[in-house]
Design a protein around this motif. Sequence first.
Motif, PDB file in Angstrom:
ATOM      1  N   TYR A  46      20.995  33.406  40.839  1.00 21.37           N
ATOM      2  CA  TYR A  46      19.642  33.311  40.291  1.00 21.37           C
ATOM      3  C   TYR A  46      18.941  34.661  40.242  1.00 21.37           C
ATOM      4  O   TYR A  46      17.977  34.830  39.496  1.00 21.37           O
ATOM      5  CB  TYR A  46      18.814  32.325  41.109  1.00 21.37           C
ATOM      6  CG  TYR A  46      19.076  30.877  40.763  1.00 21.37           C
ATOM      7  CD1 TYR A  46      18.961  30.432  39.442  1.00 21.37           C
ATOM      8  CD2 TYR A  46      19.428  29.951  41.742  1.00 21.37           C
ATOM      9  CE1 TYR A  46      19.191  29.112  39.114  1.00 21.37           C
ATOM     10  CE2 TYR A  46      19.654  28.619  41.426  1.00 21.37           C
ATOM     11  CZ  TYR A  46      19.538  28.201  40.114  1.00 21.37           C
ATOM     12  OH  TYR A  46      19.770  26.891  39.781  1.00 21.37           O
ATOM     13  N   ARG A  47      19.405  35.623  40.996  1.00 20.27           N
ATOM     14  CA  ARG A  47      18.798  36.950  40.913  1.00 20.27           C
ATOM     15  C   ARG A  47      19.133  37.628  39.586  1.00 20.27           C
ATOM     16  O   ARG A  47      18.427  38.529  39.136  1.00 20.27           O
ATOM     17  CB  ARG A  47      19.254  37.819  42.095  1.00 20.27           C
ATOM     18  CG  ARG A  47      18.448  37.569  43.364  1.00 20.27           C
ATOM     19  CD  ARG A  47      18.678  38.646  44.399  1.00 20.27           C
ATOM     20  NE  ARG A  47      19.963  38.512  45.073  1.00 20.27           N
ATOM     21  CZ  ARG A  47      20.168  37.751  46.145  1.00 20.27           C
ATOM     22  NH1 ARG A  47      19.169  37.047  46.656  1.00 20.27           N
ATOM     23  NH2 ARG A  47      21.354  37.688  46.706  1.00 20.27           N
ATOM     24  N   ARG A  50      17.496  33.699  36.003  1.00 14.97           N
ATOM     25  CA  ARG A  50      16.418  33.051  36.754  1.00 14.97           C
ATOM     26  C   ARG A  50      16.503  31.528  36.734  1.00 14.97           C
ATOM     27  O   ARG A  50      15.977  30.863  37.634  1.00 14.97           O
ATOM     28  CB  ARG A  50      15.065  33.509  36.212  1.00 14.97           C
ATOM     29  CG  ARG A  50      14.821  35.003  36.405  1.00 14.97           C
ATOM     30  CD  ARG A  50      13.457  35.421  35.910  1.00 14.97           C
ATOM     31  NE  ARG A  50      12.389  34.782  36.681  1.00 14.97           N
ATOM     32  CZ  ARG A  50      11.093  34.942  36.417  1.00 14.97           C
ATOM     33  NH1 ARG A  50      10.719  35.696  35.396  1.00 14.97           N
ATOM     34  NH2 ARG A  50      10.192  34.341  37.155  1.00 14.97           N
TER      35      ARG A  50
END
Length: 209
Positions: A46-47, A50
Amino acid sequence: MPPTTETLTAERILEATEEVLRRHGPAKATVVDVARALGVSHGSVYRHFRTKAALREAVTKRWLDRTSDALAGIAAEQRDPEARLRDWLRGLFEAKRRKAGDDPELFATYSVLTGENGAAVGEHIDDLTGQLTRIVRDGVTAGVFTAADPAVAARALFHATGRFHDPGHAREWKRPAIEEEFEAVLELVLGGLRTRQHPVTSGVRSRPR
């Protein structure tokens, strides 16, 4: 979860996502599955992306870009525009047919994903018709083609040959007569573009690319 020793990059995540999609299909593949395949936490994924939707859009774009990147070289060549146009349209048909035939499960998966990601598909079509516009414009400049607006003509070419690159027609691409039908459509659209003074370019099939 085993620790990863490689730097986690967007490209690595997209590669893993494609493998997860191949194994599980679009309905069951999750970000957790992708993270597990990479040996990282789902937070690490997710980094870079998003949301799950952003990841699916990125992997769809990557898949579509393989085709447009392969055709860009033909569009940029400095040679007879009609020969380039023939090779480009054949190249598009062959690329799509290869994807459908070589990995039908993944092709089916991406057919679902492209339905979800209208923006990525729109950009892909804009890229392809932009390449076609370049070829048509070069043909007009060389006196080979006649077109009041090369961009409009390029869009018409793209839609006129849709049966040979739109995934909705993939089942037809295995038919024995499909090559003959493609050549007939190709001659028809090229005939509409040629100037009266320009002789017909040989329809002999070019070397596969």
